[in-house]
Structure formats: structure tokens, C-alpha cells
Design an enzyme around this catalytic site. Structure first.
Site, mmCIF file in Angstrom:
data_model
loop_
_atom_site.group_PDB
_atom_site.id
_atom_site.type_symbol
_atom_site.label_atom_id
_atom_site.label_comp_id
_atom_site.label_asym_id
_atom_site.label_seq_id
_atom_site.Cartn_x
_atom_site.Cartn_y
_atom_site.Cartn_z
ATOM 1 N N ASP A 126 -45.765 0.649 -63.266
ATOM 2 C CA ASP A 126 -47.113 0.097 -63.416
ATOM 3 C C ASP A 126 -47.600 0.420 -64.821
ATOM 4 O O ASP A 126 -47.827 1.586 -65.155
ATOM 5 C CB ASP A 126 -48.053 0.687 -62.353
ATOM 6 C CG ASP A 126 -49.371 -0.066 -62.244
ATOM 7 O OD1 ASP A 126 -49.758 -0.741 -63.220
ATOM 8 O OD2 ASP A 126 -50.026 0.039 -61.194
ATOM 9 N N ARG A 128 -50.401 -0.897 -66.254
ATOM 10 C CA ARG A 128 -51.795 -1.282 -66.437
ATOM 11 C C ARG A 128 -52.658 -0.137 -66.973
ATOM 12 O O ARG A 128 -52.428 1.026 -66.668
ATOM 13 C CB ARG A 128 -52.386 -1.779 -65.116
ATOM 14 C CG ARG A 128 -51.852 -3.131 -64.698
ATOM 15 C CD ARG A 128 -52.329 -3.548 -63.334
ATOM 16 N NE ARG A 128 -51.749 -2.707 -62.283
ATOM 17 C CZ ARG A 128 -51.972 -2.888 -60.990
ATOM 18 N NH1 ARG A 128 -52.775 -3.854 -60.588
ATOM 19 N NH2 ARG A 128 -51.403 -2.101 -60.097
#
Length: 202
Positions: A126, A128
Site C-alpha cells: 500500500d 498511499r
């Protein structure tokens, strides 16, 4: 992160008329949107969601993920509540971009799960970031949140930004035969908080 507010307009949707607030990251030119509904009260916990862009799920109706279902369910819940917000962040493919997401899908078609696919491409599971949420929430007047999410990283991002998360509201929608393995991977490897009810019911 340096981000600037650009403009606000009306956004009619099937669930009601939202206000759409545009933002731009100064360093990258990346664009993000905040949707608000009704009169927001900074003294009260506002129903809201942080939603990362998913072109395939949000716009192309993909059944490989639950993103589009979550987006629609969140907007419907906010409209039914009569007030709330949604931050739409341009972070396609958990931050790896659309074309790399397609590459990851190709690996998944060959048997990799969503985490393995990203890692084989040289990315973290991930990628983000959430440092843009504080200036966006300040602009729309939100200080406390009832957050619709299954992702503990989003709860932590709010708390790290100094936003009080009064309640986490599960958003378990959209399970189907194409994404059941994907959802289990998000639960077991990414720590998403999804109940057995979600896995055992169509």
C-alpha cells in the site's frame, strides 16, 4: 504537503446534490476532490469517508474489488444522513497508478494475490499517503469524524492529522465471486477489519 483550494461547484448525483470542492497539490499538480452534503458542523462528528480513486471499480463497474460499491454506499449514507463528506483522493491502485495496477491485475490473473502482485512489481503493498487530508478537512470545516472504513490505516491517518475519529463505521459491501479472494487478502495481509458475516453472505 502543500495543497491549495481551487473552487467549489454543485454536483447533482442520484442520491442528492453535493458540493464539490477541488484541490491541487502544488508540487505534483495532482488533483483531489472533497464532496460535502448539507451544513457541516465542526463541533459535531461528521459522517465521512476517505476514498482513494479506483477507475476500474468507480467508473468501469469492476467486480474485482469492492471500491465502487463502497463509494456508492458512502455517498448514499451521507445523503440519507443529511450531512457529511467524502474525500476523493487520486491514488489509483493503492498508490501505484493505473498502468501498474493493470500489470498487477495481470499477475493476479496468473495466481498472485493483490499484495504479492504489487510486491513483485517492486512496490509496497500500500503506497498511499494521507498528508493532504488535514488541509482539505480544514477547508470544508470538519474536525470530528464518524469514519466509514474497514481500513485501520485510514483511522490512524485521521488521528495523526489531529482529526478526532469518534466512531469507525464498517463499510462491508460488494462481495461477489470475483473479489472474495481479494477481500480475504485485504483482511489477512493488510489488516482490514471485515467480519466473517461479510465473507459468508452474498
Amino acid at each position: 504537503m502543500s495543497i491549495k483550494y481551487i473552487a467549489t461547484s454543485k454536483l447533482p448525483t442520484p442520491w442528492g446534490v453535493f458540493d464539490m470542492h477541488g484541490f491541487e497539490e502544488i508540487a505534483t499538480g495532482k488533483e483531489h476532490v472533497a464532496l460535502t452534503f448539507g451544513q457541516l458542523d465542526p463541533t459535531q462528528a461528521m459522517l465521512g469517508r476517505i476514498h482513494s480513486e479506483c477507475l476500474t471499480g468507480d467508473a468501469l463497474f469492476s467486480l474485482r474489488c469492492d471500491c465502487g460499491f463502497q463509494l456508492q454506499a458512502a455517498m448514499q449514507s451521507i445523503a440519507e444522513k443529511g450531512q457529511g463528506f467524502l474525500l476523493y483522493l487520486r491514488q489509483e491502485g493503492r498508490g501505484i497508478g493505473l498502468l501498474n495496477k493493470i500489470r498487477a491485475y495481470e499477475l493476479q490473473d496468473a495466481g498472485a494475490n493483490t499484495v504479492e502482485a504489487n510486491e513483485r512489481l517492486g512496490f509496497e503493498a500500500d503506497m498511499r499517503k494521507y498528508d493532504m487530508i488535514l488541509p482539505m478537512l480544514k477547508q470544508i470545516g470538519v474536525e470530528k469524524v464518524n469514519l466509514m472504513t474497514n481500513n485501520p490505516r485510514k483511522v490512524m491517518a485521521m488521528q495523526n492529522a489531529g482529526i478526532e475519529v469518534s466512531e469507525r463505521i464498517p463499510l462491508q459491501v460488494g462481495k461477489n465471486r470475483y473479489n472474495e479472494s481479494y477481500l480475504k487478502t485485504k483482511s489477512t495481509e493488510l489488516g482490514h477489519m471485515m467480519s466473517e458475516y461479510h465473507f459468508n453472505n452474498e
